[in-house]
Design a protein around this motif. Structure first.
Motif, PDB file in Angstrom:
ATOM      1  N   ALA A  84      12.679  -0.841   0.173  1.00  0.00           N
ATOM      2  CA  ALA A  84      11.738  -1.860   0.638  1.00  0.00           C
ATOM      3  C   ALA A  84      11.525  -1.759   2.137  1.00  0.00           C
ATOM      4  O   ALA A  84      10.406  -1.953   2.627  1.00  0.00           O
ATOM      5  CB  ALA A  84      12.239  -3.247   0.260  1.00  0.00           C
ATOM      6  N   LYS A  85      12.571  -1.452   2.875  1.00  0.00           N
ATOM      7  CA  LYS A  85      12.464  -1.328   4.336  1.00  0.00           C
ATOM      8  C   LYS A  85      11.423  -0.276   4.715  1.00  0.00           C
ATOM      9  O   LYS A  85      10.609  -0.493   5.605  1.00  0.00           O
ATOM     10  CB  LYS A  85      13.828  -0.971   4.914  1.00  0.00           C
ATOM     11  N   ASP A  86      11.420   0.855   4.014  1.00  0.00           N
ATOM     12  CA  ASP A  86      10.453   1.923   4.297  1.00  0.00           C
ATOM     13  C   ASP A  86       9.025   1.467   3.996  1.00  0.00           C
ATOM     14  O   ASP A  86       8.088   1.796   4.723  1.00  0.00           O
ATOM     15  CB  ASP A  86      10.765   3.174   3.483  1.00  0.00           C
ATOM     16  N   VAL A  87       8.860   0.715   2.920  1.00  0.00           N
ATOM     17  CA  VAL A  87       7.526   0.224   2.561  1.00  0.00           C
ATOM     18  C   VAL A  87       7.032  -0.747   3.622  1.00  0.00           C
ATOM     19  O   VAL A  87       5.884  -0.673   4.075  1.00  0.00           O
ATOM     20  CB  VAL A  87       7.539  -0.453   1.167  1.00  0.00           C
ATOM     21  N   ILE A  88       7.900  -1.671   4.034  1.00  0.00           N
ATOM     22  CA  ILE A  88       7.510  -2.666   5.050  1.00  0.00           C
ATOM     23  C   ILE A  88       7.180  -1.994   6.374  1.00  0.00           C
ATOM     24  O   ILE A  88       6.180  -2.307   7.008  1.00  0.00           O
ATOM     25  CB  ILE A  88       8.631  -3.715   5.225  1.00  0.00           C
ATOM     26  N   GLU A  89       7.994  -1.030   6.761  1.00  0.00           N
ATOM     27  CA  GLU A  89       7.773  -0.344   8.039  1.00  0.00           C
ATOM     28  C   GLU A  89       6.553   0.569   8.010  1.00  0.00           C
ATOM     29  O   GLU A  89       5.962   0.846   9.048  1.00  0.00           O
ATOM     30  CB  GLU A  89       9.019   0.455   8.427  1.00  0.00           C
ATOM     31  N   SER A  90       6.137   1.007   6.835  1.00  0.00           N
ATOM     32  CA  SER A  90       5.007   1.927   6.749  1.00  0.00           C
ATOM     33  C   SER A  90       3.689   1.262   7.124  1.00  0.00           C
ATOM     34  O   SER A  90       2.785   1.911   7.631  1.00  0.00           O
ATOM     35  CB  SER A  90       4.904   2.529   5.353  1.00  0.00           C
ATOM     36  N   ASN A  91       3.560  -0.018   6.890  1.00  0.00           N
ATOM     37  CA  ASN A  91       2.322  -0.713   7.220  1.00  0.00           C
ATOM     38  C   ASN A  91       2.592  -2.211   7.399  1.00  0.00           C
ATOM     39  O   ASN A  91       2.193  -3.020   6.570  1.00  0.00           O
ATOM     40  CB  ASN A  91       1.280  -0.485   6.129  1.00  0.00           C
ATOM     41  N   PRO A  92       3.233  -2.600   8.498  1.00  0.00           N
ATOM     42  CA  PRO A  92       3.611  -4.007   8.689  1.00  0.00           C
ATOM     43  C   PRO A  92       2.416  -4.941   8.890  1.00  0.00           C
ATOM     44  O   PRO A  92       2.522  -6.135   8.662  1.00  0.00           O
ATOM     45  CB  PRO A  92       4.510  -3.976   9.922  1.00  0.00           C
ATOM     46  N   GLU A  93       1.281  -4.411   9.292  1.00  0.00           N
ATOM     47  CA  GLU A  93       0.112  -5.265   9.537  1.00  0.00           C
ATOM     48  C   GLU A  93      -0.417  -5.884   8.248  1.00  0.00           C
ATOM     49  O   GLU A  93      -0.982  -6.971   8.267  1.00  0.00           O
ATOM     50  CB  GLU A  93      -1.003  -4.454  10.211  1.00  0.00           C
ATOM     51  N   HIS A  94      -0.291  -5.183   7.141  1.00  0.00           N
ATOM     52  CA  HIS A  94      -0.830  -5.674   5.882  1.00  0.00           C
ATOM     53  C   HIS A  94       0.230  -6.280   4.968  1.00  0.00           C
ATOM     54  O   HIS A  94      -0.015  -6.515   3.806  1.00  0.00           O
ATOM     55  CB  HIS A  94      -1.551  -4.538   5.146  1.00  0.00           C
ATOM     56  N   ASN A  95       1.414  -6.499   5.486  1.00  0.00           N
ATOM     57  CA  ASN A  95       2.483  -7.069   4.672  1.00  0.00           C
ATOM     58  C   ASN A  95       2.675  -8.533   5.043  1.00  0.00           C
ATOM     59  O   ASN A  95       3.130  -8.853   6.137  1.00  0.00           O
ATOM     60  CB  ASN A  95       3.780  -6.294   4.889  1.00  0.00           C
ATOM     61  N   PRO A  96       2.347  -9.457   4.148  1.00  0.00           N
ATOM     62  CA  PRO A  96       2.462 -10.878   4.459  1.00  0.00           C
ATOM     63  C   PRO A  96       3.902 -11.366   4.555  1.00  0.00           C
ATOM     64  O   PRO A  96       4.160 -12.474   5.007  1.00  0.00           O
ATOM     65  CB  PRO A  96       1.753 -11.552   3.278  1.00  0.00           C
TER      66      PRO A  96
END
Length: 107
Positions: A84-96
């Motif tokens: 999950a950390k990798d997913v969040i860090e990959s595009n933090p602008e679009h993660n609510p």
């Protein structure tokens, strides 16, 4: 067609007059009673036991479907899980959820 299948049916007028009897019969037999309005099915009276069983079975089927679809997606995916950390860090602008702490997200 329901009368051909020997299923209990009542008109709304009959159901109003015999409501207590219908409830008692439904509880004792476990068989539903279909209520018709102008020869069209409008409602079904079920015992609470039958209703709870139906809800339980529905929820179990929903869970089986969910896990079946999940397994299909994992099998069709790239073959590895992404943290999950990798997913969040990959595009933090679009993660609510980036503004939430772990305590807020997981209780």
């Amino acid at each position: 067609m329901l009368k051909i299948l020997d299923i209990k049916t009542k008109s709304i007028t009959e159901a109003k007059k015999e409501f207590s009897k219908i409830i008692k019969d439904t509880h004792e037999t476990g068989e539903p009673t279909f209520i018709f309005n102008h020869n069209k099915p409008e409602a079904v009276i079920l015992s609470n036991e039958v209703y709870e069983k139906l809800v339980k079975e529905y929820n179990e089927l929903e869970n089986k479907l969910f896990y079946s679809q999940l397994n299909e997606r994992v099998a069709a995916g790239p073959g590895k899980l992404i943290p999950a950390k990798d997913v969040i860090e990959s595009n933090p602008e679009h993660n609510p959820f980036t503004a939430f702490s772990d305590e807020d997200l997981f209780d």
